[in-house]
Design a protein around this motif. Sequence first.
Motif, PDB file in Angstrom:
ATOM      1  N   THR A  13       0.821  -1.212   0.000  1.00  0.00           N
ATOM      2  CA  THR A  13       0.000   0.000   0.000  1.00  0.00           C
ATOM      3  C   THR A  13       0.854   1.260   0.000  1.00  0.00           C
ATOM      4  N   ASP A  14       2.105   1.172   0.527  1.00  0.00           N
ATOM      5  CA  ASP A  14       2.962   2.361   0.563  1.00  0.00           C
ATOM      6  C   ASP A  14       3.686   2.585  -0.748  1.00  0.00           C
ATOM      7  N   ARG A  15       3.625   1.585  -1.624  1.00  0.00           N
ATOM      8  CA  ARG A  15       4.343   1.729  -2.884  1.00  0.00           C
ATOM      9  C   ARG A  15       3.485   2.483  -3.883  1.00  0.00           C
ATOM     10  N   GLN A  16       4.150   3.153  -4.820  1.00  0.00           N
ATOM     11  CA  GLN A  16       3.446   3.985  -5.790  1.00  0.00           C
ATOM     12  C   GLN A  16       3.944   3.668  -7.185  1.00  0.00           C
ATOM     13  N   ASN A  17       3.108   4.027  -8.146  1.00  0.00           N
ATOM     14  CA  ASN A  17       3.545   3.960  -9.533  1.00  0.00           C
ATOM     15  C   ASN A  17       3.237   5.289 -10.196  1.00  0.00           C
ATOM     16  N   LEU A  18       3.947   5.576 -11.232  1.00  0.00           N
ATOM     17  CA  LEU A  18       3.806   6.842 -11.939  1.00  0.00           C
ATOM     18  C   LEU A  18       3.266   6.625 -13.357  1.00  0.00           C
ATOM     19  N   LEU A  19       2.545   5.544 -13.540  1.00  0.00           N
ATOM     20  CA  LEU A  19       2.040   5.219 -14.869  1.00  0.00           C
ATOM     21  C   LEU A  19       0.748   5.985 -15.161  1.00  0.00           C
ATOM     22  N   PRO A  20       0.418   6.160 -16.419  1.00  0.00           N
ATOM     23  CA  PRO A  20      -0.848   6.831 -16.779  1.00  0.00           C
ATOM     24  C   PRO A  20      -2.050   5.960 -16.424  1.00  0.00           C
ATOM     25  N   GLN A  21      -3.253   6.553 -16.510  1.00  0.00           N
ATOM     26  CA  GLN A  21      -4.469   5.861 -16.085  1.00  0.00           C
ATOM     27  C   GLN A  21      -4.830   4.677 -16.994  1.00  0.00           C
ATOM     28  N   ASN A  22      -4.320   4.696 -18.208  1.00  0.00           N
ATOM     29  CA  ASN A  22      -4.687   3.588 -19.108  1.00  0.00           C
ATOM     30  C   ASN A  22      -3.733   2.411 -18.989  1.00  0.00           C
ATOM     31  N   ALA A  23      -2.845   2.416 -17.948  1.00  0.00           N
ATOM     32  CA  ALA A  23      -1.923   1.292 -17.757  1.00  0.00           C
ATOM     33  C   ALA A  23      -2.698   0.066 -17.299  1.00  0.00           C
ATOM     34  N   THR A  24      -2.205  -1.084 -17.675  1.00  0.00           N
ATOM     35  CA  THR A  24      -2.862  -2.335 -17.286  1.00  0.00           C
ATOM     36  C   THR A  24      -2.528  -2.673 -15.845  1.00  0.00           C
ATOM     37  N   GLY A  25      -3.279  -3.612 -15.264  1.00  0.00           N
ATOM     38  CA  GLY A  25      -3.034  -4.016 -13.892  1.00  0.00           C
ATOM     39  C   GLY A  25      -1.656  -4.613 -13.715  1.00  0.00           C
ATOM     40  N   PHE A  26      -1.224  -5.390 -14.739  1.00  0.00           N
ATOM     41  CA  PHE A  26       0.103  -5.994 -14.668  1.00  0.00           C
ATOM     42  C   PHE A  26       1.187  -4.909 -14.643  1.00  0.00           C
ATOM     43  N   GLU A  27       1.018  -3.892 -15.492  1.00  0.00           N
ATOM     44  CA  GLU A  27       2.005  -2.822 -15.559  1.00  0.00           C
ATOM     45  C   GLU A  27       2.051  -2.034 -14.231  1.00  0.00           C
ATOM     46  N   CYS A  28       0.897  -1.811 -13.647  1.00  0.00           N
ATOM     47  CA  CYS A  28       0.871  -1.097 -12.370  1.00  0.00           C
ATOM     48  C   CYS A  28       1.535  -1.922 -11.270  1.00  0.00           C
ATOM     49  N   ALA A  29       1.239  -3.224 -11.239  1.00  0.00           N
ATOM     50  CA  ALA A  29       1.832  -4.088 -10.217  1.00  0.00           C
ATOM     51  C   ALA A  29       3.342  -4.158 -10.380  1.00  0.00           C
ATOM     52  N   LEU A  30       3.796  -4.226 -11.635  1.00  0.00           N
ATOM     53  CA  LEU A  30       5.235  -4.278 -11.889  1.00  0.00           C
ATOM     54  C   LEU A  30       5.916  -2.984 -11.437  1.00  0.00           C
ATOM     55  N   SER A  31       5.273  -1.867 -11.743  1.00  0.00           N
ATOM     56  CA  SER A  31       5.854  -0.572 -11.361  1.00  0.00           C
ATOM     57  C   SER A  31       5.921  -0.440  -9.844  1.00  0.00           C
ATOM     58  N   GLU A  32       4.880  -0.843  -9.144  1.00  0.00           N
ATOM     59  CA  GLU A  32       4.872  -0.725  -7.686  1.00  0.00           C
ATOM     60  C   GLU A  32       5.889  -1.663  -7.051  1.00  0.00           C
TER      61      GLU A  32
END
Length: 320
Positions: free
Chosen positions: A2-21
């Motif tokens: 929950t403390d981790r963040q990502n800087l991806l745009p809103q159209n990023a996929t769930g996989f991309e967000c999880a990878l970034s975090e």
Amino acid sequence: MTDRQNLLPQNATGFECALSESLDRLPELQPGFDELRGFKTAPVQESILPWLVVEYGLGGITQYLPDLASVIEYGLRWQRVKGTPQGVAESLTWVHYAFSTFYEAPLRRTRWHLYELELDRFRDGEDDLATIEAVVRMSDPARSEFYRAWNGYNVREHEWSYTRWGHGIWGDSSGVFLHAGGVKWSFGRTFDAGFHELTEAELTALGAWIEPVEGGSISWGPFPWNTPGLQWVSDAAASRAQIIATALLAKTCWVGVYRQDGSPIGFRKARVYRPVTSLFGGYYQAGGQGWIAAAAPGPNIYVEALMDFAEGDGETVHSW
């Protein structure tokens, strides 16, 4: 996570967000960042002072300050104003000197980039001169050069239409260079020798003795009445003082300085030898009083002589 963040745009996929975090290392590194913040300044740790001196580029001034903590404190303040008169003032504090005048050559001069300093006092020791030169030149602006310093004796070069005759030196200013390419130093110390009342024996030897007269007018005698500027006055004391002063001023005056045993250190011709009258704030200072040039000879004559550089070096004047 929950403390981790990502800087991806809103159209990023769930996989991309999880990878970034999962790649966000801020939660692990944040405590270290907090510890590092301000560690160099509050409080300064002795163990890192040598590295801070290197980081800030202050190695050149360590020889002029007592410890590395002082190097950091004064050096950082100096770096902010380096290349300005304030920077020169800061660097002089390291060697316990200051300047009262910062003189820049006029733009009309060929060497307009030179600047000079009037130091706050006569140098404490000759070795100080090299130190003053070094710390000031570290503060030189890129466009300027430290050329000369003075205290107590400052005669500038003569400039047509800019300086009065007698107030300048042809082609150069007062002072000497201690080494090639170095700074010119012009120092002088003023000694107020006070009053000396000429005795009957001294005035007789000079051919200027006149017997005192009580009241009335002074009687006729073998006096230079035809001397230009000598006027007849009715007061006997004033007449006597005027005649004696006129006779003395017709002669050349030399000042001798002597050791305690009476042997001479040297003799100098007086550069100022004129009748004066007392005035508070006058441009001549002697005996704790101010004096200005008098319109006519009178009871007081001001005498001033100038010793040359290194003349009488190491001697102690006992009498004059």
